[in-house]
Design an enzyme around this catalytic site. Structure first.
Site, PDB file in Angstrom:
ATOM      1  N   ASP A 196       0.862  -1.179   0.000  1.00  0.00           N
ATOM      2  CA  ASP A 196       0.000   0.000   0.000  1.00  0.00           C
ATOM      3  C   ASP A 196       0.900   1.231   0.000  1.00  0.00           C
ATOM      4  OD1 ASP A 196      -1.677   2.134   0.591  1.00  0.00           O
ATOM      5  OD2 ASP A 196      -3.011   0.914   1.840  1.00  0.00           O
ATOM      6  N   LYS A 222      -3.975  12.255  -1.616  1.00  0.00           N
ATOM      7  CA  LYS A 222      -3.026  12.692  -0.591  1.00  0.00           C
ATOM      8  C   LYS A 222      -1.907  13.500  -1.266  1.00  0.00           C
ATOM      9  CE  LYS A 222      -4.496   9.037   2.510  1.00  0.00           C
ATOM     10  NZ  LYS A 222      -4.357   7.630   2.918  1.00  0.00           N
ATOM     11  N   ARG A 370      -0.789  14.583  13.950  1.00  0.00           N
ATOM     12  CA  ARG A 370       0.072  14.245  12.818  1.00  0.00           C
ATOM     13  C   ARG A 370       0.268  15.480  11.943  1.00  0.00           C
ATOM     14  NH1 ARG A 370      -2.080   9.787   8.479  1.00  0.00           N
ATOM     15  NH2 ARG A 370      -3.324  11.569   7.863  1.00  0.00           N
TER      16      ARG A 370
HETATM   17  C1  PLP Z   1      -5.596   6.858   3.183  1.00  0.00           C
HETATM   18  C2  PLP Z   1      -5.367   5.407   3.241  1.00  0.00           C
HETATM   19  C3  PLP Z   1      -6.327   4.486   2.779  1.00  0.00           C
HETATM   20  C4  PLP Z   1      -7.663   4.964   2.281  1.00  0.00           C
HETATM   21  O1  PLP Z   1      -8.329   4.000   1.512  1.00  0.00           O
HETATM   22  P1  PLP Z   1      -9.511   4.425   0.540  1.00  0.00           P
HETATM   23  O2  PLP Z   1     -10.115   3.167   0.093  1.00  0.00           O
HETATM   24  O3  PLP Z   1      -8.898   5.237  -0.556  1.00  0.00           O
HETATM   25  O4  PLP Z   1     -10.463   5.263   1.338  1.00  0.00           O
HETATM   26  C5  PLP Z   1      -5.997   3.142   2.791  1.00  0.00           C
HETATM   27  N1  PLP Z   1      -4.818   2.708   3.259  1.00  0.00           N
HETATM   28  C6  PLP Z   1      -3.884   3.571   3.743  1.00  0.00           C
HETATM   29  C7  PLP Z   1      -2.581   3.041   4.248  1.00  0.00           C
HETATM   30  C8  PLP Z   1      -4.148   4.923   3.767  1.00  0.00           C
HETATM   31  O5  PLP Z   1      -3.253   5.766   4.283  1.00  0.00           O
END
Ligand code: PLP
Length: 411
Positions: A196, A222, A370
């Site tokens: 991720d 982001k 944060r």
């Molecule tokens: C922001 C974030 C998400 C968000 O997931 P969405 O399905 O786009 O809402 C998932 N995993 C991580 C590590 C994140 O920081």
């Protein structure tokens, strides 16, 4: 003394001019680009064009005329260049959560004799929830979530592990996991790696192909600044295109969707990750936002990011604030992403009190604050101003005021 040194850091910043490509609200110091990036002017302009000209005038012809139908792939290729991935392996579509569902299924289909998905207790919750949903759907004999501590992933991989699901930069602490080293261990055991990149894409140099990562997901709202709810991305290494199965059989993933066949037959390339009609307006926003990266090097971006978090820490240390805020991020800049997180009993109220004086950070339960810095638009002098304000609030205990205690729905 500090004022002159942040001024000289700003003067010597090779990315100093990039900030002018973003809309910064008056009087705001924005340290939350790791939740929602600032709006680039080019995105607002593109949305205007896509709505008024393309949708407005050209209507349905735009699918061909303005290549709407190829946007997921073309934007995916643009993202690929930020991920160290060759073309044809990234699609821009859906959210991280949905894309995780697809790649988790793909990994289980490739490693069909194995059932364990190994992840970390403090992974982002949606990542863990998606695995739990699969457990509920497939049964524990086909899918089993095993959670360990972040530092323990490598030693926990075994011959029953189908895939390791790891977030490169921890969303709470900012700690960076050594993806390259981990992947070597995981592959030795015959397991696959799903990374991720939510807090990596756009701020860290990434080398997916070089390190033989199997699958990756990430978002664009982001550090990539494509706007709220803009579609995410999914990377599937070419090695796996022929044998993977992702069960969201949608017509956009069909080998020939416009044949309208009653039977599903998946595309053999990255298109098999697509499901339904793409969100053209927000996908166009991603396309436009990525243009900001033209001509910029991720090494330069990463260097500034490390410098920003270092300076922020030094400024805090030189103030009273460091006595009250406990840093939970790695102190070595090499080991952390583009953020600093602190534990503080009144973290939520502090966050609210900061918002009142124009400093936007974010709160993460149960008691963390944060601060994200974006090398594309954060200036060093803003950090000095933010630290002054943090310090004032702590010294006068302004955060104790009752108006800072009530929690909103989104924290
Ligand atoms: C922001 C974030 C998400 C968000 O997931 P969405 O399905 O786009 O809402 C998932 N995993 C991580 C590590 C994140 O920081």
């Amino acid at each position: 003394m500090i004022k002159t040194s942040v001024a000289s850091l700003d003067n010597n910043d090779p990315l100093r001019e990039v900030a002018s490509q973003f809309h910064k609200p008056e009087g705001v110091i924005y340290l939350d680009g790791n939740s929602l990036g600032l709006m680039p002017h080019c995105v607002a302009k593109r949305i205007e064009t896509v709505t008024r000209e393309q949708w407005g005038n050209d209507l349905i012809a735009s699918w061909n005329k303005h290549h709407w139908i190829d946007l997921s792939r073309n934007v995916g290729d643009k993202i690929a260049s930020l991920l160290g991935a060759d073309y044809g392996q990234v699609a821009c579509c859906d959210s991280i959560s949905i894309n995780l569902f697809k790649v988790l299924c793909a990994a289980l289909s490739i490693n069909s004799e194995r059932k364990k998905i190994l992840s970390t207790e403090d992974n982002f919750p949606t990542d863990l929830y998606m695995v739990q949903g699969l457990e509920a759907l497939l049964g524990h004999h086909r899918c089993e979530l095993v959670m360990v501590e972040e530092g323990q992933l490598a030693e926990a991989v075994d011959e029953d592990t189908a895939a390791v699901l790891v977030t490169e930069v921890n969303f709470r602490t900012g700690n960076i996991v050594d993806i390259a080293g981990l992947t070597q261990v995981v592959h030795k055991h015959g397991a696959l790696v799903i990374v991720d990149l939510a807090h990596s894409a756009g701020v860290l140099p990434i080398a997916l192909d070089k390190h033989q990562i199997d699958f990756a997901v990430g978002c664009t709202y982001k550090y990539l600044n494509a706007g709220p709810g803009a579609p995410g991305f999914v990377y599937a290494s070419k090695r796996h295109h022929e044998k993977l199965v992702q069960p969201l059989f949608g017509w956009m993933g069909h080998a020939n969707g416009f044949a309208f066949s009653p039977l599903y037959s998946p595309a053999q390339d990255i298109n098999q990750m697509l499901v339904g009609t793409p969100p053209v307006i927000s996908l166009s926003a991603v396309d436009a936002a990525l243009d900001i990266y033209d001509g910029l090097s991720l090494d330069t971006i990463r260097n500034k990011s490390k410098q920003l978090t270092n300076v922020f820490l030094e400024l805090l240390k030189a103030s009273n604030a460091s006595k009250e805020l406990t840093c939970i991020s790695p102190l070595d800049a090499e080991r952390r992403g583009s953020q600093l997180s602190f534990e503080f009993e009144h973290a939520y109220a502090l966050c609210q009190a900061l918002i009142e004086v124009g400093v936007i950070a974010d709160f993460r339960a149960p008691n963390f604050i944060r601060f994200g810095v974006s090398p594309l638009y954060t200036h060093f002098h803003e950090l000095a101003e933010a630290v002054e304000k943090i310090n004032d609030i702590l010294v006068y205990k302004t955060y104790l005021a009752s108006r800072f205690q009530t929690r909103n729905k989104v924290t």
